[in-house]
Structure formats: C-alpha cells, structure tokens
Enzyme design. Structure first.
Site, PDB file in Angstrom:
ATOM      1  N   ASP A  62       0.648  -0.986   0.083  1.00  0.00           N
ATOM      2  CA  ASP A  62       0.673   0.153   0.233  1.00  0.00           C
ATOM      3  C   ASP A  62       0.913   1.035   0.404  1.00  0.00           C
ATOM      4  O   ASP A  62       0.378   2.268  -0.199  1.00  0.00           O
ATOM      5  CB  ASP A  62      -0.613   0.020   1.166  1.00  0.00           C
ATOM      6  CG  ASP A  62      -0.808   0.385   2.176  1.00  0.00           C
ATOM      7  OD1 ASP A  62       1.151  -0.324   2.568  1.00  0.00           O
ATOM      8  OD2 ASP A  62      -0.870   0.560   3.388  1.00  0.00           O
ATOM      9  N   SER A  63       2.250   0.711   0.231  1.00  0.00           N
ATOM     10  CA  SER A  63       3.115   2.304  -0.046  1.00  0.00           C
ATOM     11  C   SER A  63       3.334   2.357  -1.418  1.00  0.00           C
ATOM     12  O   SER A  63       3.633   3.494  -1.685  1.00  0.00           O
ATOM     13  CB  SER A  63       4.286   1.735  -0.131  1.00  0.00           C
ATOM     14  OG  SER A  63       5.094   0.873  -0.613  1.00  0.00           O
ATOM     15  N   ASP A 101      -0.923  -6.362  -0.677  1.00  0.00           N
ATOM     16  CA  ASP A 101      -1.352  -5.423   0.864  1.00  0.00           C
ATOM     17  C   ASP A 101      -2.187  -4.400   1.368  1.00  0.00           C
ATOM     18  O   ASP A 101      -2.950  -3.976   0.046  1.00  0.00           O
ATOM     19  CB  ASP A 101       0.081  -4.180   1.042  1.00  0.00           C
ATOM     20  CG  ASP A 101       0.764  -3.432   2.483  1.00  0.00           C
ATOM     21  OD1 ASP A 101       0.323  -4.862   3.295  1.00  0.00           O
ATOM     22  OD2 ASP A 101       1.761  -2.886   2.466  1.00  0.00           O
ATOM     23  N   LYS A 131      -1.358  -9.626   2.703  1.00  0.00           N
ATOM     24  CA  LYS A 131      -0.868  -8.606   4.377  1.00  0.00           C
ATOM     25  C   LYS A 131      -1.451  -8.184   4.910  1.00  0.00           C
ATOM     26  O   LYS A 131      -2.415  -7.163   3.623  1.00  0.00           O
ATOM     27  CB  LYS A 131       0.486  -8.087   3.429  1.00  0.00           C
ATOM     28  CG  LYS A 131       1.628  -7.313   4.893  1.00  0.00           C
ATOM     29  CD  LYS A 131       2.471  -7.469   4.434  1.00  0.00           C
ATOM     30  CE  LYS A 131       3.052  -5.875   4.766  1.00  0.00           C
ATOM     31  NZ  LYS A 131       2.244  -4.641   5.028  1.00  0.00           N
ATOM     32  N   GLU A 133      -2.000  -4.722   8.273  1.00  0.00           N
ATOM     33  CA  GLU A 133      -1.695  -4.333   9.109  1.00  0.00           C
ATOM     34  C   GLU A 133      -2.217  -4.401  10.520  1.00  0.00           C
ATOM     35  O   GLU A 133      -3.376  -3.905  10.414  1.00  0.00           O
ATOM     36  CB  GLU A 133      -1.141  -2.307   8.953  1.00  0.00           C
ATOM     37  CG  GLU A 133      -0.377  -2.417   8.396  1.00  0.00           C
ATOM     38  CD  GLU A 133       0.122  -1.216   7.529  1.00  0.00           C
ATOM     39  OE1 GLU A 133      -0.903  -0.512   8.365  1.00  0.00           O
ATOM     40  OE2 GLU A 133       0.406  -0.940   6.937  1.00  0.00           O
ATOM     41  N   GLU A 199       8.692  -3.636  11.381  1.00  0.00           N
ATOM     42  CA  GLU A 199       8.496  -2.375  10.917  1.00  0.00           C
ATOM     43  C   GLU A 199       9.069  -1.648  12.290  1.00  0.00           C
ATOM     44  O   GLU A 199       8.367  -1.116  13.529  1.00  0.00           O
ATOM     45  CB  GLU A 199       7.495  -1.983   9.831  1.00  0.00           C
ATOM     46  CG  GLU A 199       7.711  -0.133  10.189  1.00  0.00           C
ATOM     47  CD  GLU A 199       7.391   0.370   8.955  1.00  0.00           C
ATOM     48  OE1 GLU A 199       5.983  -0.812   8.084  1.00  0.00           O
ATOM     49  OE2 GLU A 199       7.359   1.260   8.317  1.00  0.00           O
TER      50      GLU A 199
HETATM   51  N1  LIG Z   1       9.946   4.868   0.403  1.00  0.00           N
HETATM   52  C1  LIG Z   1       9.038   4.597   1.098  1.00  0.00           C
HETATM   53  N2  LIG Z   1       9.263   3.042   2.584  1.00  0.00           N
HETATM   54  C2  LIG Z   1       9.188   3.306   2.938  1.00  0.00           C
HETATM   55  O1  LIG Z   1       9.750   2.333   3.990  1.00  0.00           O
HETATM   56  C3  LIG Z   1       7.908   3.242   3.159  1.00  0.00           C
HETATM   57  C4  LIG Z   1       6.694   4.243   2.630  1.00  0.00           C
HETATM   58  N3  LIG Z   1       7.377   4.193   1.231  1.00  0.00           N
HETATM   59  N4  LIG Z   1       5.743   4.091   2.644  1.00  0.00           N
HETATM   60  C5  LIG Z   1       4.877   3.721   3.782  1.00  0.00           C
HETATM   61  C6  LIG Z   1       5.698   3.016   4.551  1.00  0.00           C
HETATM   62  C7  LIG Z   1       6.199   4.605   5.992  1.00  0.00           C
HETATM   63  N5  LIG Z   1       7.846   4.121   6.025  1.00  0.00           N
HETATM   64  C8  LIG Z   1       8.547   5.083   7.179  1.00  0.00           C
HETATM   65  C9  LIG Z   1       8.659   5.741   6.393  1.00  0.00           C
HETATM   66  C10 LIG Z   1       9.214   7.296   6.794  1.00  0.00           C
HETATM   67  C11 LIG Z   1      10.314   6.877   8.230  1.00  0.00           C
HETATM   68  C12 LIG Z   1      11.763   7.726   9.155  1.00  0.00           C
HETATM   69  O2  LIG Z   1      11.132   8.438   8.493  1.00  0.00           O
HETATM   70  N6  LIG Z   1      11.936   7.462  10.053  1.00  0.00           N
HETATM   71  C13 LIG Z   1      12.525   8.243  10.800  1.00  0.00           C
HETATM   72  C14 LIG Z   1      12.426   8.656  11.643  1.00  0.00           C
HETATM   73  C15 LIG Z   1      12.694   7.376  12.541  1.00  0.00           C
HETATM   74  C16 LIG Z   1      12.429   7.962  14.308  1.00  0.00           C
HETATM   75  O3  LIG Z   1      12.066   9.183  14.427  1.00  0.00           O
HETATM   76  O4  LIG Z   1      12.789   7.275  14.791  1.00  0.00           O
HETATM   77  C17 LIG Z   1      14.131   7.937   9.997  1.00  0.00           C
HETATM   78  O5  LIG Z   1      15.320   8.067  10.472  1.00  0.00           O
HETATM   79  O6  LIG Z   1      13.911   6.458  10.281  1.00  0.00           O
HETATM   80  C18 LIG Z   1       9.843   5.155   8.729  1.00  0.00           C
HETATM   81  C19 LIG Z   1       8.731   4.497   7.444  1.00  0.00           C
HETATM   82  C20 LIG Z   1       8.610   2.844   5.786  1.00  0.00           C
HETATM   83  N7  LIG Z   1       7.003   2.588   4.466  1.00  0.00           N
HETATM   84  C1  LIG Z   2       7.171  -0.894   4.398  1.00  0.00           C
HETATM   85  C2  LIG Z   2       6.313  -2.427   3.505  1.00  0.00           C
HETATM   86  C3  LIG Z   2       6.224  -3.709   4.434  1.00  0.00           C
HETATM   87  C4  LIG Z   2       4.836  -2.466   3.116  1.00  0.00           C
HETATM   88  O1  LIG Z   2       4.131  -2.529   4.136  1.00  0.00           O
HETATM   89  C5  LIG Z   2       4.423  -1.120   2.326  1.00  0.00           C
HETATM   90  O2  LIG Z   2       5.398  -1.411   1.652  1.00  0.00           O
HETATM   91  O3  LIG Z   2       3.225  -1.242   1.683  1.00  0.00           O
HETATM   92 MG   LIG Z   3       2.384  -1.610   3.161  1.00  0.00          MG
END
Ligand SMILES: Nc1nc(=O)c2c([nH]1)NC[C@@H]1CN(c3ccc(C(=O)N[C@@H](CCC(=O)O)C(=O)O)cc3)CN21
Ligand SMILES: CC(C)C(=O)C(=O)O
Ligand SMILES: [Mg+2]
Length: 281
Positions: A62-63, A101, A131, A133, A199
C-alpha cells in the site's frame, strides 16, 4: 553472459527454481536458518527484474500510495487503485511469491470485510497471499482469511496505517512496549499467519520474536536478526529523492542516473543530434 551465481530463490529450493515459491518454502527456509529478501514492486519491469534476480517474495505494498500515486501517507490508497498493480506484478513474474497489501479501510470492520477484500485480491489481483497491518486486534481477520485458504502475512511494530495514533514514524518496542510486540507476534502466529513483518522494532525485541516464533519474521528497520528483510524498492535503488528513513541502504543511485539520461535526451533533441540516421525510417 548469464550470471551463474546462485540466487536466493535457488537457495530456497536447494536447487534451480522450476516453480513459484510457496509459503511453505519460506517457512522451511527459517527451519534451515536461511535468510531471504523481499522488495516492494508496483509494475511490470521492476517485477520481472526482481523475479529474475532471485527475490523470493515481492510485496505490492500500500506504499504505492507514496511511491506511485504521490500521496503524503498510505491512508488514501484504495483496493481499486492497488489491484491493477497487483495484476501487473503477478503477470511479470514466474518464480516469486506475490503478496498483496490490504489498504487502510479494507479490513478493519471485521472478519467479513477482511475476507471479502482478501478474496478480491486473490480473484482479481491473482496474488498468492495477502498482508494486513495488525497484531492482537486483527487476529479474527487473519483467522477468517486463513480459514478460506488464503495465506496471510501480518505486519506489527510501526504500522504506517496507524501513524496518527502511533504519533508519527517512531520505533516500537521500547521498554514495556516490548511485551506488546511479543503479544502481537504470538497472536498473529496463532491466528495462522505464515510470516510477520516487524517494522521499526528495536533490534533486541525483533531478535527475541524471531527466536520464539515458528513463522518467519520479515524486518524493516528491525535490525539484523530477523529471518528476512524487506525494503521499498525505490529506497533500495535510490530512485526516491529526499531523506530516506535511517533503516534504508541504497544499492544504486537511479535518481541520478535517470536525471543524467533525461538531461542528455533533452540536450540532444535541442541540439538536433537525436534522432540520428539509425533512428529514422
Ligand atoms: N518510500 C517508502 N519507504 C518506506 O519504508 C515506506 C514508505 N515509503 N511508505 C509507507 C511506509 C512509511 N514508512 C516510513 C516512512 C518514514 C520513516 C521515517 O522517516 N523514519 C525516520 C524517523 C524515525 C524516528 O523518528 O525514530 C528515520 O530516520 O528512520 C519510517 C518509515 C515505511 N514505509
Ligand atoms: C514496507 C512494507 C512492509 C509495506 O508494508 C509497504 O511497502 O506497503
Ligand atoms: Mg504496507
């Protein structure tokens, strides 16, 4: 020249791949202590490249909301938007197990809604598993889908569809919250899930879940001790511009490569170098 190094699909089979990966192959890999990888895919060309390169499982995530349709979060994407992408990925692959998803709003109401959506993914999308959540609170949904003969991958820890409740993109499993992650993991395994995504779970917690659970764990930002690893392909290949999460490793710089190619194309058209004689009928 063809690559002769064994890919991960051959590793999963213990020989050259002659058929599509099944959920039992992924469970058997855990029993042998073999690690495997998963990527997202949303289209034909990436799907066939990942399939041929030996990625045993692909996720039509769903990303796509973020990485295909340009939404800010995953919340707006619909079943009707995702199903054509699922079909494209399935059509383009021969070996990989394709997981669809379930998007926000398509399973929360209860087991009946969840099963109805999962059946659409299998029937109209043609994928091999779905899948969703959720942990403890969605065990009834997982049971209903599994009960209909559809394999389910669960997803616990940081679940992006709940970001407004979880308070943004935050690591899960700190302190007492470790017990919540373990309870969710056990609940989805007991409900019949064949695998579970962890995750942004603390590495130590992910390690413990992986050691305890009979089903494979698929980590994203969950450290090195899960049975498998998943990344969003545009993150892995450096196509996504802007700041990526810390758990991402870039294995290519596609954004730069594509920018250079695009500039050269534009320059050559402007300069009259393209098309040349060999491109002309
Ligand atoms: N391009 C993309 N990658 C992804 O991993 C992803 C998506 N899209 N879309 C759906 C979700 C959203 N996800 C995400 C999006 C952003 C962060 C992020 O910005 N993390 C920061 C902050 C962590 C914190 O504050 O502890 C990091 O630095 O990891 C994490 C997961 C994982 N998934
Ligand atoms: C990051 C993975 C696990 C996901 O759920 C997605 O891409 O939608
Ligand atoms: Mg997803």
């Amino acid at each position: 020249m063809m690559e002769s190094t064994p890919n991960e699909v051959t590793a999963l089979y213990g020989g050259p791949a002659t058929r599509r990966v099944r959920t039992r192959d992924l469970i058997a890999a855990k029993e042998r202590g073999e690690r495997w990888s998963m990527l997202t895919s949303y289209d034909q060309y990436t799907a066939s490249i990942f399939d041929a390169a030996g990625i045993p499982a692909l996720l039509v995530g769903d990303s796509a909301a973020n990485n295909v349709f340009g939404y800010e979060t995953t919340l707006p994407v619909t079943v009707d938007e995702l199903l054509p992408l699922v079909r494209a990925v399935v059509r383009a692959t021969r070996q990989t197990l394709v997981v669809g998803d379930l998007p926000f709003g398509s399973y929360e109401e209860g087991p009946t809604q969840a099963l109805r959506t999962a059946v659409r993914f299998m029937k109209e999308g043609g994928c091999h598993a779905v899948k969703l959540e959720g942990g403890r609170h969605y065990a009834a949904q997982i049971e209903a889908i599994v009960g209909a003969g559809i394999p389910v991958m669960a997803h616990i820890g940081f679940t992006p569809q709940r970001e407004h409740t979880l308070g943004g993109y935050r690591v899960q499993g700190r302190g007492d919250a470790a017990d919540d992650v373990l309870a969710d993991a056990w609940a989805v395994a007991e409900a019949g899930a064949f695998a579970v995504v962890l995750e942004m779970v603390l590495g130590e917690v992910a390690k413990r879940v992986t050691a305890e659970l009979p089903i494979p764990t698929v980590g994203i930002g969950a450290g090195p001790d899960t049975d498998a690893q998943v990344l969003v392909w545009q993150d892995m290949a450096g196509l996504r511009t802007g700041k990526a999460p810390r758990f991402v490793k870039r294995y290519a710089e596609l954004a730069g490569t594509l920018t250079d190619a695009t500039r050269r194309f534009a320059d050559e058209v402007r300069g009259g170098e393209f098309p040349a004689a060999e491109h002309t009928f």
